[in-house]
Design an enzyme around this catalytic site. Sequence first.
Site, PDB file in Angstrom:
ATOM      1  N   SER A  61       0.916  -1.442   0.256  1.00  0.00           N
ATOM      2  CA  SER A  61      -0.367   0.077   0.009  1.00  0.00           C
ATOM      3  C   SER A  61       0.640   1.240  -0.350  1.00  0.00           C
ATOM      4  O   SER A  61       0.355   2.057  -0.051  1.00  0.00           O
ATOM      5  CB  SER A  61      -1.134   0.176   1.326  1.00  0.00           C
ATOM      6  OG  SER A  61      -0.851   0.306   2.548  1.00  0.00           O
ATOM      7  N   GLY A  62       2.088   1.414   0.520  1.00  0.00           N
ATOM      8  CA  GLY A  62       3.379   2.470   0.278  1.00  0.00           C
ATOM      9  C   GLY A  62       3.036   3.436   1.922  1.00  0.00           C
ATOM     10  O   GLY A  62       4.029   3.678   1.996  1.00  0.00           O
ATOM     11  N   GLY A  63       2.318   2.430   2.715  1.00  0.00           N
ATOM     12  CA  GLY A  63       2.361   2.534   4.452  1.00  0.00           C
ATOM     13  C   GLY A  63       4.023   2.385   4.601  1.00  0.00           C
ATOM     14  O   GLY A  63       4.165   3.973   5.600  1.00  0.00           O
ATOM     15  N   PHE A  64       3.637   1.430   4.735  1.00  0.00           N
ATOM     16  CA  PHE A  64       5.234   1.087   4.622  1.00  0.00           C
ATOM     17  C   PHE A  64       6.609   2.491   4.324  1.00  0.00           C
ATOM     18  O   PHE A  64       6.941   2.821   5.640  1.00  0.00           O
ATOM     19  CB  PHE A  64       5.811  -0.182   4.610  1.00  0.00           C
ATOM     20  CG  PHE A  64       7.014  -0.736   5.473  1.00  0.00           C
ATOM     21  CD1 PHE A  64       6.572  -1.600   6.334  1.00  0.00           C
ATOM     22  CD2 PHE A  64       8.460  -0.467   4.753  1.00  0.00           C
ATOM     23  CE1 PHE A  64       7.927  -2.147   7.173  1.00  0.00           C
ATOM     24  CE2 PHE A  64       9.045  -1.447   5.771  1.00  0.00           C
ATOM     25  CZ  PHE A  64       9.439  -1.656   6.353  1.00  0.00           C
ATOM     26  N   ASP A 114      -1.969   1.997   6.502  1.00  0.00           N
ATOM     27  CA  ASP A 114      -1.488   1.191   7.321  1.00  0.00           C
ATOM     28  C   ASP A 114      -0.553   1.788   7.971  1.00  0.00           C
ATOM     29  O   ASP A 114       0.448   2.320   6.907  1.00  0.00           O
ATOM     30  CB  ASP A 114      -1.402  -0.484   7.463  1.00  0.00           C
ATOM     31  CG  ASP A 114       0.102  -0.875   7.027  1.00  0.00           C
ATOM     32  OD1 ASP A 114       0.797  -0.117   5.623  1.00  0.00           O
ATOM     33  OD2 ASP A 114       0.782  -1.547   7.506  1.00  0.00           O
ATOM     34  N   GLN A 155      -1.449  -4.550  12.842  1.00  0.00           N
ATOM     35  CA  GLN A 155      -0.543  -4.039  13.820  1.00  0.00           C
ATOM     36  C   GLN A 155      -0.075  -4.133  15.085  1.00  0.00           C
ATOM     37  O   GLN A 155      -0.388  -5.157  15.607  1.00  0.00           O
ATOM     38  CB  GLN A 155       0.032  -2.740  13.767  1.00  0.00           C
ATOM     39  CG  GLN A 155       0.054  -2.189  11.425  1.00  0.00           C
ATOM     40  CD  GLN A 155       1.372  -2.482  10.944  1.00  0.00           C
ATOM     41  OE1 GLN A 155       2.425  -2.581  12.329  1.00  0.00           O
ATOM     42  NE2 GLN A 155       1.846  -2.499   9.683  1.00  0.00           N
ATOM     43  N   GLY A 182       4.197  -4.601  10.176  1.00  0.00           N
ATOM     44  CA  GLY A 182       5.398  -4.512  11.537  1.00  0.00           C
ATOM     45  C   GLY A 182       6.198  -5.101  11.866  1.00  0.00           C
ATOM     46  O   GLY A 182       7.085  -5.017  13.013  1.00  0.00           O
ATOM     47  N   ASP A 232       7.186 -12.378   1.418  1.00  0.00           N
ATOM     48  CA  ASP A 232       7.474 -11.139   0.196  1.00  0.00           C
ATOM     49  C   ASP A 232       8.927 -10.847   1.080  1.00  0.00           C
ATOM     50  O   ASP A 232       8.724 -10.422   2.379  1.00  0.00           O
ATOM     51  CB  ASP A 232       6.928 -10.672  -0.265  1.00  0.00           C
ATOM     52  CG  ASP A 232       6.438  -9.073   0.985  1.00  0.00           C
ATOM     53  OD1 ASP A 232       5.729  -9.112   1.798  1.00  0.00           O
ATOM     54  OD2 ASP A 232       8.245  -8.517   0.647  1.00  0.00           O
ATOM     55  N   CYS A 270      21.097 -28.208  -6.302  1.00  0.00           N
ATOM     56  CA  CYS A 270      19.848 -27.527  -6.890  1.00  0.00           C
ATOM     57  C   CYS A 270      19.974 -27.665  -8.394  1.00  0.00           C
ATOM     58  O   CYS A 270      21.178 -27.856  -9.379  1.00  0.00           O
ATOM     59  CB  CYS A 270      20.769 -26.297  -6.805  1.00  0.00           C
ATOM     60  SG  CYS A 270      19.491 -24.696  -8.119  1.00  0.00           S
ATOM     61  N   CYS A 275      22.608 -23.229 -11.935  1.00  0.00           N
ATOM     62  CA  CYS A 275      23.269 -24.125 -11.755  1.00  0.00           C
ATOM     63  C   CYS A 275      23.848 -25.436 -12.498  1.00  0.00           C
ATOM     64  O   CYS A 275      24.717 -26.274 -12.442  1.00  0.00           O
ATOM     65  CB  CYS A 275      22.790 -25.302 -10.034  1.00  0.00           C
ATOM     66  SG  CYS A 275      23.203 -23.670  -8.469  1.00  0.00           S
ATOM     67  N   HIS A 301      19.782 -18.076  -8.653  1.00  0.00           N
ATOM     68  CA  HIS A 301      19.954 -18.937  -7.999  1.00  0.00           C
ATOM     69  C   HIS A 301      18.925 -19.127  -6.596  1.00  0.00           C
ATOM     70  O   HIS A 301      18.069 -19.865  -6.254  1.00  0.00           O
ATOM     71  CB  HIS A 301      20.931 -19.901  -8.153  1.00  0.00           C
ATOM     72  CG  HIS A 301      21.482 -20.372  -6.802  1.00  0.00           C
ATOM     73  ND1 HIS A 301      20.957 -21.736  -6.978  1.00  0.00           N
ATOM     74  CD2 HIS A 301      21.298 -20.099  -4.961  1.00  0.00           C
ATOM     75  CE1 HIS A 301      21.471 -22.516  -5.503  1.00  0.00           C
ATOM     76  NE2 HIS A 301      21.314 -21.220  -4.727  1.00  0.00           N
TER      77      HIS A 301
HETATM   78 ZN    ZN Z   1      20.799 -23.153  -8.389  1.00  0.00          ZN
END
Ligand code: ZN
Length: 370
Positions: A61-64, A114, A155, A182, A232, A270, A275, A301
Amino acid sequence: MPVGTQGTVKAMSQEELADIGFGIILGNTYHLYLRPGHELIDSIGGLHKFINWNGNILTDSGGFQVFSLEHIRKIGEDGVLFRSYVDGSYHKFTPERVMEIQKAIGADIVMAFDECAPYPCEKDYAAAAMNRTHEWAKRSLESRDPNQAFFGIIQGSVYPELRVESAKFIASLDTDGIAIGGVSVGEGKELMMKSVEWCVPHLPENKPRYLMGVGTPEDLLDSVVRGIDMFDCVLPSRLGRNGSLYTTYGRINIKNNRFINDFSPVDPECNCWACKNYSAAYLRHLYKCDEILASRLATYHNLHFYGNLMERIREAIEQGRLTEFRKEFLAKYRKHRASVHDEIARQEISNGDSRNKHSHVGQCPPRSES
Ligand SMILES: [Zn+2]
Protein backbone atom coordinates in the site's frame (compact mmCIF):
# COMPACT_ATOMS: atom_id res chain seq x y z
CA MET A 1 6.63 -13.49 -3.74
CA PRO A 2 9.77 -12.05 -5.28
CA VAL A 3 9.92 -8.30 -4.68
CA GLY A 4 9.61 -6.16 -7.78
CA THR A 5 9.42 -2.71 -6.23
CA GLN A 6 9.78 -0.68 -9.42
CA GLY A 7 7.90 -3.10 -11.66
CA THR A 8 10.99 -5.27 -11.94
CA VAL A 9 12.62 -7.91 -9.77
CA LYS A 10 16.16 -6.62 -9.97
CA ALA A 11 18.35 -8.47 -12.52
CA MET A 12 15.48 -10.76 -13.64
CA SER A 13 13.23 -10.65 -16.67
CA GLN A 14 9.56 -11.52 -16.23
CA GLU A 15 10.15 -14.59 -18.45
CA GLU A 16 12.83 -15.80 -16.05
CA LEU A 17 10.52 -15.36 -13.07
CA ALA A 18 7.85 -17.42 -14.81
CA ASP A 19 10.51 -19.95 -15.76
CA ILE A 20 11.50 -20.37 -12.10
CA GLY A 21 7.83 -21.04 -11.39
CA PHE A 22 6.59 -17.93 -9.61
CA GLY A 23 2.92 -17.15 -10.09
CA ILE A 24 2.91 -13.87 -8.18
CA ILE A 25 5.27 -10.95 -7.66
CA LEU A 26 5.13 -7.88 -5.46
CA GLY A 27 5.01 -4.30 -6.70
CA ASN A 28 5.13 -1.14 -4.68
CA THR A 29 2.43 1.53 -4.73
CA TYR A 30 4.69 4.25 -3.35
CA HIS A 31 7.49 3.74 -5.86
CA LEU A 32 5.25 3.17 -8.89
CA TYR A 33 3.17 6.23 -7.98
CA LEU A 34 6.29 8.40 -7.96
CA ARG A 35 7.80 6.75 -11.04
CA PRO A 36 6.49 6.26 -13.71
CA GLY A 37 3.15 7.36 -12.17
CA HIS A 38 -0.03 5.32 -11.82
CA GLU A 39 -1.78 7.32 -14.57
CA LEU A 40 0.82 6.28 -17.11
CA ILE A 41 0.50 2.65 -16.00
CA ASP A 42 -3.29 2.91 -16.19
CA SER A 43 -3.16 4.46 -19.66
CA ILE A 44 -1.63 1.36 -21.20
CA GLY A 45 -3.90 -1.05 -19.36
CA GLY A 46 -2.21 -1.67 -16.03
CA LEU A 47 1.03 -2.99 -14.61
CA HIS A 48 0.66 -6.51 -16.01
CA LYS A 49 0.64 -5.14 -19.52
CA PHE A 50 3.28 -2.50 -18.88
CA ILE A 51 5.82 -5.01 -17.58
CA ASN A 52 4.59 -8.01 -19.62
CA TRP A 53 3.76 -10.24 -16.66
CA ASN A 54 0.93 -12.73 -16.97
CA GLY A 55 1.06 -13.90 -13.38
CA ASN A 56 -0.47 -12.20 -10.37
CA ILE A 57 0.70 -8.98 -8.77
CA LEU A 58 0.30 -7.86 -5.17
CA THR A 59 0.90 -4.20 -4.45
CA ASP A 60 2.04 -3.02 -1.10
CA SER A 61 0.00 0.00 0.00
CA GLY A 62 2.92 2.38 0.38
CA GLY A 63 2.22 2.87 4.08
CA PHE A 64 5.46 1.17 4.95
CA GLN A 65 7.50 3.48 2.71
CA VAL A 66 5.95 6.80 3.71
CA PHE A 67 6.44 5.90 7.35
CA SER A 68 9.91 4.45 7.06
CA LEU A 69 11.80 6.58 4.61
CA GLU A 70 13.55 9.66 5.83
CA HIS A 71 11.27 12.22 4.28
CA ILE A 72 9.56 15.21 5.70
CA ARG A 73 6.16 13.89 6.62
CA LYS A 74 3.15 14.87 8.59
CA ILE A 75 0.91 12.21 10.02
CA GLY A 76 -2.74 13.06 10.57
CA GLU A 77 -5.85 11.00 11.17
CA ASP A 78 -6.75 11.60 7.55
CA GLY A 79 -3.48 10.42 6.00
CA VAL A 80 0.19 11.24 5.54
CA LEU A 81 1.89 14.16 3.84
CA PHE A 82 5.34 13.27 2.52
CA ARG A 83 8.04 14.47 0.18
CA SER A 84 9.10 12.58 -2.90
CA TYR A 85 12.64 11.24 -2.71
CA VAL A 86 12.80 11.69 -6.48
CA ASP A 87 12.19 15.43 -6.82
CA GLY A 88 11.26 16.78 -3.39
CA SER A 89 7.63 17.45 -4.34
CA TYR A 90 4.88 17.09 -1.72
CA HIS A 91 2.28 14.33 -1.85
CA LYS A 92 -0.50 13.10 0.34
CA PHE A 93 -1.53 9.50 0.87
CA THR A 94 -4.92 8.77 2.37
CA PRO A 95 -6.57 5.33 2.44
CA GLU A 96 -8.88 6.38 -0.42
CA ARG A 97 -6.03 7.77 -2.49
CA VAL A 98 -3.92 4.65 -2.01
CA MET A 99 -6.83 2.43 -3.11
CA GLU A 100 -7.31 4.63 -6.19
CA ILE A 101 -3.62 4.29 -7.08
CA GLN A 102 -3.65 0.52 -6.56
CA LYS A 103 -6.72 0.31 -8.78
CA ALA A 104 -4.94 2.24 -11.53
CA ILE A 105 -1.91 -0.03 -11.21
CA GLY A 106 -4.30 -2.94 -11.59
CA ALA A 107 -2.88 -5.31 -9.00
CA ASP A 108 -4.64 -8.62 -8.30
CA ILE A 109 -4.18 -8.20 -4.56
CA VAL A 110 -4.18 -4.77 -2.93
CA MET A 111 -3.18 -3.92 0.61
CA ALA A 112 -4.90 -1.61 3.11
CA PHE A 113 -3.11 1.64 3.94
CA ASP A 114 -1.43 1.14 7.31
CA GLU A 115 1.00 2.71 9.70
CA CYS A 116 4.00 0.57 10.49
CA ALA A 117 5.28 1.65 13.90
CA PRO A 118 9.06 1.78 14.21
CA TYR A 119 11.05 -0.51 16.48
CA PRO A 120 11.67 0.10 19.28
CA CYS A 121 8.42 1.90 19.92
CA GLU A 122 6.66 3.08 23.08
CA LYS A 123 3.41 1.28 23.76
CA ASP A 124 1.37 4.51 23.58
CA TYR A 125 2.65 5.27 20.11
CA ALA A 126 2.21 1.65 18.99
CA ALA A 127 -1.42 1.80 20.16
CA ALA A 128 -2.06 5.09 18.36
CA ALA A 129 -0.51 3.74 15.15
CA MET A 130 -2.59 0.57 15.49
CA ASN A 131 -5.82 2.53 15.98
CA ARG A 132 -5.03 4.66 12.94
CA THR A 133 -4.30 1.48 10.99
CA HIS A 134 -7.72 0.10 11.98
CA GLU A 135 -9.56 3.26 10.91
CA TRP A 136 -7.62 3.30 7.66
CA ALA A 137 -8.34 -0.40 7.08
CA LYS A 138 -12.09 0.34 7.25
CA ARG A 139 -11.74 3.29 4.89
CA SER A 140 -9.49 1.30 2.52
CA LEU A 141 -12.04 -1.49 2.47
CA GLU A 142 -14.90 0.90 1.71
CA SER A 143 -13.05 2.43 -1.23
CA ARG A 144 -11.48 -0.71 -2.67
CA ASP A 145 -12.40 -1.99 -6.12
CA PRO A 146 -14.36 -5.24 -5.61
CA ASN A 147 -12.54 -6.73 -8.61
CA GLN A 148 -9.32 -6.69 -6.65
CA ALA A 149 -8.61 -8.98 -3.72
CA PHE A 150 -8.11 -6.95 -0.55
CA PHE A 151 -5.90 -7.73 2.45
CA GLY A 152 -6.04 -5.94 5.81
CA ILE A 153 -2.86 -5.48 7.84
CA ILE A 154 -2.39 -6.25 11.53
CA GLN A 155 -0.10 -3.93 13.52
CA GLY A 156 0.59 -3.60 17.24
CA SER A 157 4.40 -3.69 17.40
CA VAL A 158 5.81 -6.13 19.99
CA TYR A 159 2.97 -5.76 22.50
CA PRO A 160 0.91 -8.94 22.91
CA GLU A 161 -2.34 -7.15 23.90
CA LEU A 162 -2.10 -4.84 20.90
CA ARG A 163 -1.29 -7.69 18.51
CA VAL A 164 -4.29 -9.67 19.77
CA GLU A 165 -6.58 -6.64 19.56
CA SER A 166 -5.37 -5.84 16.05
CA ALA A 167 -5.67 -9.46 14.88
CA LYS A 168 -9.25 -9.63 16.17
CA PHE A 169 -10.17 -6.31 14.56
CA ILE A 170 -8.67 -7.07 11.14
CA ALA A 171 -10.18 -10.59 11.25
CA SER A 172 -13.62 -9.00 11.81
CA LEU A 173 -13.44 -7.11 8.50
CA ASP A 174 -14.71 -8.50 5.22
CA THR A 175 -11.28 -8.97 3.63
CA ASP A 176 -9.97 -11.60 1.24
CA GLY A 177 -6.78 -12.14 3.19
CA ILE A 178 -4.95 -10.98 6.27
CA ALA A 179 -1.41 -9.69 6.61
CA ILE A 180 0.76 -9.34 9.67
CA GLY A 181 2.76 -6.14 9.26
CA GLY A 182 5.25 -4.30 11.43
CA VAL A 183 7.55 -7.32 11.68
CA SER A 184 11.14 -7.73 10.51
CA VAL A 185 11.83 -4.14 11.49
CA GLY A 186 14.77 -4.87 13.78
CA GLU A 187 12.93 -6.63 16.60
CA GLY A 188 14.82 -9.89 16.08
CA LYS A 189 13.66 -13.40 15.40
CA GLU A 190 12.22 -14.23 18.81
CA LEU A 191 9.85 -11.25 18.96
CA MET A 192 8.94 -11.70 15.31
CA MET A 193 7.85 -15.29 15.95
CA LYS A 194 6.02 -14.22 19.09
CA SER A 195 4.10 -11.62 17.08
CA VAL A 196 3.01 -14.40 14.74
CA GLU A 197 1.99 -16.59 17.69
CA TRP A 198 -0.05 -13.78 19.26
CA CYS A 199 -1.94 -13.10 16.03
CA VAL A 200 -2.55 -16.49 14.45
CA PRO A 201 -5.08 -17.95 16.95
CA HIS A 202 -7.43 -15.06 16.15
CA LEU A 203 -7.33 -15.44 12.37
CA PRO A 204 -9.96 -17.28 10.33
CA GLU A 205 -8.92 -20.61 8.81
CA ASN A 206 -10.33 -19.80 5.39
CA LYS A 207 -8.26 -16.73 4.52
CA PRO A 208 -4.62 -16.60 3.43
CA ARG A 209 -2.21 -15.20 6.00
CA TYR A 210 0.66 -13.09 4.77
CA LEU A 211 3.71 -12.25 6.89
CA MET A 212 5.11 -9.08 5.38
CA GLY A 213 8.80 -8.61 4.64
CA VAL A 214 9.94 -12.00 5.97
CA GLY A 215 12.50 -13.56 5.75
CA THR A 216 15.30 -16.12 5.78
CA PRO A 217 14.66 -19.75 4.77
CA GLU A 218 14.51 -20.64 8.46
CA ASP A 219 12.02 -17.81 9.10
CA LEU A 220 9.80 -19.13 6.32
CA LEU A 221 9.75 -22.63 7.78
CA ASP A 222 9.27 -21.40 11.35
CA SER A 223 6.37 -19.19 10.23
CA VAL A 224 4.65 -21.83 8.13
CA VAL A 225 4.59 -24.24 11.07
CA ARG A 226 2.91 -21.42 13.02
CA GLY A 227 0.22 -21.04 10.36
CA ILE A 228 1.50 -18.49 7.81
CA ASP A 229 0.88 -18.95 4.06
CA MET A 230 2.48 -16.07 2.18
CA PHE A 231 5.73 -14.13 2.27
CA ASP A 232 7.68 -11.48 0.44
CA CYS A 233 11.28 -10.61 1.04
CA VAL A 234 14.14 -8.80 -0.64
CA LEU A 235 16.73 -11.14 0.86
CA PRO A 236 17.16 -13.65 -2.00
CA SER A 237 17.59 -10.95 -4.62
CA ARG A 238 19.50 -8.41 -2.54
CA LEU A 239 21.88 -10.94 -1.03
CA GLY A 240 22.31 -12.55 -4.45
CA ARG A 241 23.56 -9.28 -5.88
CA ASN A 242 26.03 -9.09 -3.01
CA GLY A 243 27.45 -12.53 -3.73
CA SER A 244 25.63 -14.36 -0.99
CA LEU A 245 23.98 -17.56 -2.19
CA TYR A 246 21.56 -19.89 -0.47
CA THR A 247 22.40 -23.56 -0.74
CA THR A 248 21.10 -26.82 0.67
CA TYR A 249 24.02 -26.63 3.08
CA GLY A 250 23.54 -23.04 4.21
CA ARG A 251 24.32 -19.61 2.88
CA ILE A 252 27.71 -19.09 1.24
CA ASN A 253 29.79 -16.14 0.14
CA ILE A 254 30.75 -16.94 -3.43
CA LYS A 255 33.64 -14.45 -3.31
CA ASN A 256 35.39 -16.71 -0.82
CA ASN A 257 38.75 -18.16 -1.91
CA ARG A 258 37.55 -21.70 -1.40
CA PHE A 259 35.56 -21.40 -4.63
CA ILE A 260 38.57 -20.49 -6.82
CA ASN A 261 38.93 -24.06 -8.08
CA ASP A 262 35.44 -25.32 -7.40
CA PHE A 263 34.06 -26.30 -10.78
CA SER A 264 30.95 -27.91 -9.35
CA PRO A 265 27.64 -26.01 -9.21
CA VAL A 266 27.05 -23.56 -6.35
CA ASP A 267 24.51 -26.00 -4.94
CA PRO A 268 24.99 -29.58 -6.19
CA GLU A 269 21.39 -30.36 -5.17
CA CYS A 270 19.91 -27.47 -7.15
CA ASN A 271 18.58 -27.98 -10.65
CA CYS A 272 18.12 -24.33 -11.59
CA TRP A 273 19.34 -22.80 -14.84
CA ALA A 274 22.38 -21.25 -13.14
CA CYS A 275 23.47 -24.43 -11.38
CA LYS A 276 22.86 -26.64 -14.41
CA ASN A 277 25.10 -24.52 -16.61
CA TYR A 278 27.70 -22.69 -14.54
CA SER A 279 30.23 -23.50 -11.84
CA ALA A 280 30.92 -21.87 -8.50
CA ALA A 281 34.40 -20.93 -9.76
CA TYR A 282 32.92 -19.12 -12.76
CA LEU A 283 30.39 -17.30 -10.61
CA ARG A 284 33.17 -16.24 -8.21
CA HIS A 285 35.19 -14.98 -11.18
CA LEU A 286 32.21 -12.94 -12.43
CA TYR A 287 31.85 -11.32 -8.99
CA LYS A 288 35.52 -10.54 -8.76
CA CYS A 289 35.27 -8.76 -12.15
CA ASP A 290 32.04 -7.00 -11.25
CA GLU A 291 30.24 -8.54 -14.21
CA ILE A 292 26.48 -8.09 -14.62
CA LEU A 293 25.98 -11.81 -15.24
CA ALA A 294 27.04 -12.48 -11.64
CA SER A 295 23.93 -10.68 -10.31
CA ARG A 296 21.71 -12.41 -12.82
CA LEU A 297 22.91 -15.94 -12.06
CA ALA A 298 22.93 -15.43 -8.30
CA THR A 299 19.48 -13.82 -8.22
CA TYR A 300 18.07 -16.57 -10.40
CA HIS A 301 19.55 -19.24 -8.16
CA ASN A 302 18.47 -17.61 -4.89
CA LEU A 303 14.91 -17.03 -6.09
CA HIS A 304 14.79 -20.61 -7.31
CA PHE A 305 15.99 -21.74 -3.88
CA TYR A 306 13.17 -19.83 -2.17
CA GLY A 307 10.53 -20.93 -4.69
CA ASN A 308 11.66 -24.52 -4.39
CA LEU A 309 11.61 -24.36 -0.59
CA MET A 310 8.00 -23.15 -0.61
CA GLU A 311 7.06 -25.85 -3.11
CA ARG A 312 8.58 -28.53 -0.91
CA ILE A 313 6.80 -27.07 2.12
CA ARG A 314 3.47 -27.30 0.27
CA GLU A 315 4.20 -30.91 -0.70
CA ALA A 316 5.15 -31.78 2.87
CA ILE A 317 1.91 -30.24 4.16
CA GLU A 318 -0.11 -32.26 1.65
CA GLN A 319 1.68 -35.41 2.75
CA GLY A 320 1.23 -34.56 6.42
CA ARG A 321 4.96 -34.52 7.06
CA LEU A 322 5.82 -30.86 7.58
CA THR A 323 7.54 -31.44 10.92
CA GLU A 324 9.79 -34.14 9.43
CA PHE A 325 10.54 -32.02 6.39
CA ARG A 326 11.51 -29.06 8.56
CA LYS A 327 13.86 -31.25 10.57
CA GLU A 328 15.48 -32.74 7.46
CA PHE A 329 15.86 -29.37 5.76
CA LEU A 330 17.38 -27.65 8.78
CA ALA A 331 19.73 -30.55 9.55
CA LYS A 332 21.36 -30.04 6.15
CA TYR A 333 20.99 -26.27 6.04
CA ARG A 334 22.71 -25.79 9.37
CA LYS A 335 25.35 -28.41 8.75
CA HIS A 336 28.17 -26.13 7.74
CA ARG A 337 27.04 -22.80 9.06
CA ALA A 338 25.69 -21.54 12.32
CA SER A 339 22.23 -20.06 12.17
CA VAL A 340 23.76 -16.80 13.35
CA HIS A 341 24.30 -16.09 9.65
CA ASP A 342 20.59 -15.79 9.16
CA GLU A 343 20.28 -13.43 12.10
CA ILE A 344 22.83 -11.26 10.30
CA ALA A 345 20.79 -11.60 7.12
CA ARG A 346 17.68 -10.44 8.95
CA GLN A 347 19.53 -7.39 10.21
CA GLU A 348 20.52 -6.66 6.63
CA ILE A 349 16.83 -6.36 5.75
CA SER A 350 16.47 -3.89 8.58
CA ASN A 351 19.59 -1.87 7.85
CA GLY A 352 20.41 -2.67 4.29
CA ASP A 353 18.89 0.25 2.44
CA SER A 354 21.31 3.00 1.63
CA ARG A 355 18.53 5.57 1.37
CA ASN A 356 17.65 4.73 4.92
CA LYS A 357 21.14 5.07 6.32
CA HIS A 358 20.54 8.47 7.91
CA SER A 359 17.44 7.39 9.71
CA HIS A 360 17.55 7.13 13.45
CA VAL A 361 17.59 3.83 15.23
CA GLY A 362 14.23 2.17 15.31
CA GLN A 363 12.87 3.37 12.04
CA CYS A 364 11.33 0.83 9.74
CA PRO A 365 13.34 -0.35 6.78
CA PRO A 366 11.83 0.00 3.34
CA ARG A 367 10.01 -3.17 2.46
CA SER A 368 11.27 -2.86 -1.07
CA GLU A 369 14.25 -3.24 -3.32
CA SER A 370 15.83 0.13 -3.75
ZN1 ZN B 1 20.74 -23.15 -8.50
